[in-house]
Design an enzyme around this catalytic site. Structure first.
Site: not given
Lengths: 427, 427
Positions: B15, B17-18, B83, B174, B305, B322-323
């Site tokens: 992965g 991602g972040f 995967v 949003e 996550d 994200a953090q």
């Protein structure tokens, strides 16, 4: 199609390309009802499609919503529709969303890729006439390099890294140049596990020069630029077939490649009901007179690539480029007002502003009516002209930022496989 | 997968991602071989996906090529792969492009949409976790308005113009705000033939407040903002089904809509081989200790996550944002070096920097650890933070230009149906 009739005559325009949009703008303040039909909800700036395919620009910045172009015009209607047939006797068009009657019809449906009847090439090759097609090519190029990492068969790996472009017109030349720059500047960094020096870029032209519509000077210089970038230019070679692996030609030459881009010809994107008869050329364009009126049909006009207007300078019809399209759109707008007011129409006179093509960084060729020049200055002119004709301030800004960034950083960041072309992974 | 073994230990990261990218960067100068696997060749900046769906941003400017992130790191390999299974006994992963042995495995596969077993909703609703999904939603919204023009059945037309968003988290809030602004500023101009005032935007939340993870102050203000924008906020309502036309709930309420966006839940994007047993939570996340080590597996870690790290402050596991992902990626990078050098690892301590959500123009809510504020200033903070965390200078420039343009012109120009979602027209 439930568009209410008004007391104004109804003009139906098929196609929101350069010609259709120029015409629509000219009609914006007139006492006419205009219905514009297009199979996309956006106008495409086709001259920059090759930069989408090669990751230099985002697709969204060379497209512009047609509804936004029309939004301040009263009496305008847009419908997202595929026109399936034109009924010239009953003055109506048949589309996938219903029928529509017209008083005047303007066919501005543009051009499509011409495979000259070779269905195998049509099935196995890539075209680059629309944004989805350009994005498919972008995905395929990147997927091929990912796949090249997976094979230990050297021939297969090389075929995955090779590119064969058929057609030495502006599209083929610009794409070949961009690929050569990617090969040099980006691939070695992105794929350190591959020997990307082995990647070959071939451009195949059936006649004896590339950029046939331009001056000999431009053609020779472009060939010179391409060769300096490492592109193999093959002239007087005609591609006869492609089975998805091997490109065969009318000579002994064959090429192994997983990517064949077919930029060898275009034809009119003609529509049933107008696609046969005295007004159709061999390449499916509609023969029009000096008022863009389709031969023998009083209330049906054609403009842009689909229209074949034969002049003394252009016995094959005006070139299939943005300039004739825009000029014809504008002129027809004025003529339609004259026609409705029962004034005599003015004949179209093509103002040839020249032609240009870019080969790569600091390398372009420009033919103006009075000057011909090549190199760095031509490259700046090319960029300025393309920015100027791009629709939309935001698009211009985003394209400009991308160009400055790409120039300074020797980069093209939109190398994204957003919709895989070859195989579907779980997304 | 033919990646040569070196004398360095091999770390496989699933992965980009972040979390995965933060970890990769930390490992860049270490004596390890890193193989990063992702099913996309780009990193996605997920917090801005809703702006892609609503035509405010180009997809390409919130994506960044993973190969480019890794290009200056020696001993790094990227493979575009799905995967399929993890074999913890033989220390290998099985993918669609072959097997790969690892010394250490880091699962950073993120989260996926949770339909809580409702397959009909899964089939008929729209999700917004990836760029292709966001583009599908963009196409669907625009196609529905084009279709609304074609029907004379008023109920059908209204259903085509209605939006139901399930889930009052940041994504739902949003998106609802952005749709409300489009309804007000863009639809009346784009669709003069439709009475777009009839378009309704509903947001449905099963609990008694929206933005559940944030402060009561933020939640109330966000609801207030949404209502001022004309969004209908339904609390304590649970959606029970959607047949493609009608949304049913656990109350008497039903909604007619052609667009249901499911933002009501996420679960871990777990992988076969790790998807059962003591280390999996109800929502498919992997339970990890303070070193991000998966319970009971010495050489397998999880970050972001997919990882569920239970702390005193967060008994349900750290928030899926994200953090925590970025911080865990960085910390694990340092810990892996310690582990390989046989030093003791340091426990992860989450530095809660707060949370924020934007509702629309000049309207955002921000919870910092020490301050909570809402409105214009919060909106600027939101934009600054998002620009700052976006990867890539070019992306930041293009997003910035789009935001300035959209703000000044009250516009969103990427309203393009590039790949139709509902029906295929000839392209």
């Amino acid at each position: 199609m439930n568009i209410p009739r008004t007391s104004f005559p109804r003009i139906v325009i098929i196609g929101g390309g350069f010609a259709g949009v120029a015409l629509a703008k000219k009609l914006s303040k007139q006492e006419v009802q205009v219905v514009l039909l297009d199979k996309h909800n956006y106008h495409t700036f086709q001259p920059l499609l090759y930069q989408v395919s090669t990751g230099g620009l985002e697709p969204d910045s060379i497209a512009y919503p047609i509804r936004k172009i029309l939004k301040d015009f009263p009496n305008f209607h847009f419908r997202l529709a595929n026109v399936e047939e034109i009924n010239t006797l009953e003055n109506k068009v048949l589309t996938n969303i219903g029928e529509l009657k017209f008083d005047y019809l303007v066919v501005a449906s543009g051009a499509e890729t011409n495979y000259f009847g070779n269905t195998e090439i049509e099935k196995k090759s890539m075209a680059m006439k629309t944004i989805p097609e350009s994005l498919n090519l972008r995905s395929l190029i990147l997927e091929n390099f990912e796949d090249a990492l997976l094979t230990s068969d050297l021939n297969e790996r090389n075929a995955l890294m090779n590119f064969v472009i058929v057609g030495g017109g502006p599209t083929g030349v610009e794409l070949a140049g961009a690929l050569a720059e990617i090969k040099k500047g980006i691939l070695p960094k992105d794929y350190p596990d591959l020997d990307t020096r082995l990647a070959q870029i071939h451009i195949i032209q059936s006649s004896d020069c590339i950029l046939k519509g331009m001056s000999a000077q431009a053609s020779e210089k472009a060939e010179d630029f391409l060769e300096k970038l490492g592109v193999n230019v093959w002239k007087n070679v005609r591609v006869t077939n492609y089975d998805g692996k091997t490109v065969t030609t009318n000579t002994d030459l064959t090429f192994e490649t997983a990517t064949l881009v077919w930029a060898a010809g275009v034809k009119g994107a003609n529509i049933k009901g107008l696609d046969a008869g005295e007004f159709v050329t061999k390449s499916d364009r509609l023969i029009v007179d000096e008022f863009n009126q389709v031969k023998g049909l009083k209330n049906i006009f054609a403009i842009g690539d689909i229209a074949c207007m034969i002049t003394n300078e252009c016995p094959q019809g005006l070139p299939m480029m943005a300039q004739p399209a825009i000029q014809q759109g504008k002129q027809l707008g004025e003529n339609m007002v004259r026609l409705i007011e029962e004034q005599p129409m003015q004949p179209f006179v093509y103002n040839d502003k020249g032609a240009m093509a870019t080969i790569g960084r600091n390398k372009a060729v420009v033919d103006l009516p009075k000057f011909k020049f090549q190199g760095v200055f031509a490259w700046y002119v090319w960029m300025f002209v393309h920015l100027f004709f791009l629709i939309g301030f935001r698009n211009r800004m985003v394209v400009f930022i991308n160009w400055v960034y790409n120039y300074i950083r020797f980069d093209r960041e939109a190398r994204l496989i957003i919709r895989p072309f070859k195989k579907k992974l779980k997304s």
